[in-house]
Design a protein around this motif. Structure first.
Motif, PDB file in Angstrom:
ATOM      1  N   VAL A  40     -20.423 -19.242 -13.952  1.00 16.03           N
ATOM      2  CA  VAL A  40     -20.609 -19.620 -12.547  1.00 16.03           C
ATOM      3  C   VAL A  40     -19.426 -20.463 -12.083  1.00 16.03           C
ATOM      4  CG1 VAL A  40     -21.993 -20.973 -10.940  1.00 16.03           C
ATOM      5  CG2 VAL A  40     -23.124 -19.466 -12.573  1.00 16.03           C
ATOM      6  N   GLU A  41     -19.045 -21.442 -12.902  1.00 12.95           N
ATOM      7  CA  GLU A  41     -17.932 -22.320 -12.549  1.00 12.95           C
ATOM      8  C   GLU A  41     -16.623 -21.548 -12.435  1.00 12.95           C
ATOM      9  OE1 GLU A  41     -18.111 -25.324 -15.530  1.00 12.95           O
ATOM     10  OE2 GLU A  41     -19.774 -26.393 -14.561  1.00 12.95           O
ATOM     11  N   GLU A  42     -16.469 -20.486 -13.222  1.00 15.30           N
ATOM     12  CA  GLU A  42     -15.265 -19.669 -13.128  1.00 15.30           C
ATOM     13  C   GLU A  42     -15.171 -18.960 -11.773  1.00 15.30           C
ATOM     14  OE1 GLU A  42     -15.208 -17.012 -16.447  1.00 15.30           O
ATOM     15  OE2 GLU A  42     -14.950 -18.624 -17.930  1.00 15.30           O
ATOM     16  N   TRP A  43     -16.333 -18.694 -11.171  1.00 21.38           N
ATOM     17  CA  TRP A  43     -16.361 -18.040  -9.861  1.00 21.38           C
ATOM     18  C   TRP A  43     -16.216 -19.035  -8.713  1.00 21.38           C
ATOM     19  CZ3 TRP A  43     -15.653 -13.260  -8.240  1.00 21.38           C
ATOM     20  CH2 TRP A  43     -15.813 -12.213  -9.142  1.00 21.38           C
ATOM     21  N   ASP A  44     -16.201 -20.348  -9.021  1.00 26.60           N
ATOM     22  CA  ASP A  44     -16.045 -21.352  -7.965  1.00 26.60           C
ATOM     23  C   ASP A  44     -14.797 -21.103  -7.139  1.00 26.60           C
ATOM     24  OD1 ASP A  44     -18.343 -22.792  -8.409  1.00 26.60           O
ATOM     25  OD2 ASP A  44     -17.389 -24.360  -9.608  1.00 26.60           O
ATOM     26  N   GLY A  60     -18.986 -19.052  -6.752  1.00 25.07           N
ATOM     27  CA  GLY A  60     -19.680 -19.837  -7.762  1.00 25.07           C
ATOM     28  C   GLY A  60     -20.771 -20.701  -7.166  1.00 25.07           C
ATOM     29  N   TYR A 111     -24.732 -20.183  -7.939  1.00 26.17           N
ATOM     30  CA  TYR A 111     -25.485 -21.338  -8.429  1.00 26.17           C
ATOM     31  C   TYR A 111     -26.752 -21.549  -7.599  1.00 26.17           C
ATOM     32  CZ  TYR A 111     -26.654 -26.301  -9.029  1.00 26.17           C
ATOM     33  OH  TYR A 111     -27.321 -27.480  -9.237  1.00 26.17           O
TER      34      TYR A 111
END
Length: 505
Positions: A164-168, A207, A211
């Motif tokens: 998820v954080e990689e998609w931020d 991301g 989330y």
């Protein structure tokens, strides 16, 4: 103020539980702004023995969660619902404080889509797979697109926190196009993933959206607050006052000055409040404008530069409708609505970009997006018996000068709502329309953004402005710094981060 029933001209009012020191009050913390971020911060500090004063420029607390009364209706200034209800951050705060009230209320029909796509969310999340199959049939999706959608949904719901954080740093637009460019599917998912943030899909962090969507589906507890949204605000203000703190209403802060023991907060009416900490529930640039006589260190200069680069979200026109009788069954309705007969199969990606470009300029376009909670369906007490209250938002520009004047928008939006609520015009008791500028003035945001630190790919997660500032003891909370989530939940998490910093946790 232009919002009906709310006036900043009421007499100054101060409710204080702490001690009085000559012409000045001293508190452990002064919280500027009584929106959700401010009252959560003050109440959580009160739980740990801090005496906090909330200073509010308006004549009632709550910011966008404030309310007013008209013709027996209790009307929220904003069109809020709580996406995760008692299961989310707001419920967590009540449990931390040991408060059993207010209650969160859900509805057996959480939401429905009206307009270009007609469908209703099921009562429980366990019925979502069947709902998805039925929706695919209604949309007449080719089998290839059904496979793409299935893979995308599976990816969203099983994505790890790290992924998820990689998609931020990428947009919702990028995420959807990695699975499909089929316009009806793109339209549906861009709407679902972007409506949380008042941003178009090509500007919204994927991301952040993933989330929030995972949390929303996991908890599946879309809620309203019994007694109106301000019931939550009042409960936390009462808690703060009960622990020796206070609230000063109709007091606009004009400066924050240094003091040997922290800060002196001065209002336009000449009131002065001393404190060790200051927490600004404000747009960060507006908070910095209050600083007086602080040395311009390299750290503060760098912070100002970062704040100057913040991009805000868009916002929405607010509509309040009091109806003679009940016309809407669901708890809320959302959707793209066209007065020109545009259907799902007519949508193109270029059309959606053009609509957004038009809105940014203040030009009426087609279709338009509608988000409309129906508070009286959650809690009948907010409307007279047999009546119905609808509080709607329609995507709007944050600029002050509109290409189409407000009166034209007002007339168009009424036609828009009437097209998806049969019989509406015959049942209207009142129809209130507030521009983005009016809402922004009430909130005190010079940028007029619904979310002042917009959840762009470069402004989410670790890249979001932190709640602390280079000036020791000065914090920013609410939707302007820190946090993660949707609207009021974002601001709540932000306030919790402030309190953690102050407590050294």
């Amino acid at each position: 103020m232009m919002i009906r029933g709310i006036s900043p001209c009421a007499p100054s009012k101060e409710i204080v539980g702490g001690g009085y020191m000559g012409e000045r009050h001293r508190y452990d913390a002064v919280v500027i702004g009584s929106g959700i971020g401010g009252v959560v911060a003050s109440a959580l500090l009160a739980k740990h023995g801090f005496k906090s004063l909330i200073v509010e420029k308006n004549d009632r607390p709550g910011g966008i969660m404030a309310s007013y009364e008209r013709d027996g209706f209790k009307i929220d200034v904003g069109s809020h619902m709580i996406s995760r209800g008692a299961k989310g951050p707001l419920g967590h705060v009540l449990r931390l404080l040991g408060l059993s009230e207010p209650k969160f209320i859900t509805h057996e029909i959480p939401s429905a889509s009206r307009g270009i796509l007609e469908c209703r969310l099921p009562k429980t999340k366990y019925l979502l797979p069947a709902f998805a199959i039925d929706l695919a049939r209604k949309m007449k999706l080719p089998s290839k697109e059904i496979r793409h959608v299935a893979r995308m949904v599976l990816k969203i719901m099983t994505m790890s926190r790290k992924k998820v954080e990689e998609w931020d740093r990428k947009s919702v637009h990028d995420f959807i196009l990695s699975y499909t460019d089929y316009p009806p599917v793109y339209y549906l998912f861009s709407f679902l993933m972007g409506i949380f943030f008042v941003l178009p899909p090509w500007l919204c962090s994927a991301g952040e959206s993933i989330y929030c969507l995972k949390a929303f589906v996991g908890d599946y507890s879309l809620s309203y607050i019994r007694g109106g949204m301000d019931a939550y605000i009042k409960a936390l203000v009462d808690y703060t006052v009960g622990k020796g703190g206070g609230i000063a209403l109709n007091e606009k802060v004009c400066s924050i000055n240094p003091d040997p023991k922290g800060f002196v907060v001065i209002t336009e009416k000449g009131k002065e409040y001393k404190s060790r900490y200051v927490i600004c529930n404000m747009f960060p640039k507006d908070a910095l404008s209050l600083l007086k006589d602080f040395p311009e260190t390299e750290g503060l200069q760098a912070y100002r530069k970062k704040v100057d680069g913040i991009k805000s979200s868009l916002n929405a026109f607010q509509v309040k409708l009091g109806l003679k009788r009940k016309l809407v069954e669901e708890a809320s309705f959302i959707g793209g609505v066209s007065l020109n007969g545009i259907g799902l199969q007519d949508l193109t990606l270029d059309m959606l970009r053009q609509v957004t470009d038009d809105i940014v300029r203040g030009k009426i376009s087609d279709p338009l997006s509608v988000y409309a909670p129906v508070p009286s369906n959650f809690d009948p007490s907010v409307a007279p018996p047999g009546r119905q209250l609808i509080v709607a938002s329609i995507y709007g520009p944050t600029r002050k000068e509109l290409e189409d004047p407000p009166e034209k928008w007002k007339e168009h939006i009424l036609k828009l709502l009437a097209s998806v609520i049969p019989g509406l015009e015959d049942e209207i008791m009142f129809y209130e329309f507030s521009t983005v500028n009016e809402i922004g003035q009430w909130m005190g945001k010079s940028n007029n953004g619904a979310i002042s630190n917009g959840q762009y790919p470069d402004q989410t997660g670790s890249m979001r402005l932190p709640v602390w500032t280079p000036i020791k003891g000065l914090f920013v909370c609410g939707d302007g710094a820190g946090g993660r989530g949707i609207g009021t939940e974002l601001a709540t998490v932000s306030a919790m981060e402030v309190v953690s910093h102050i407590l050294g946790k």
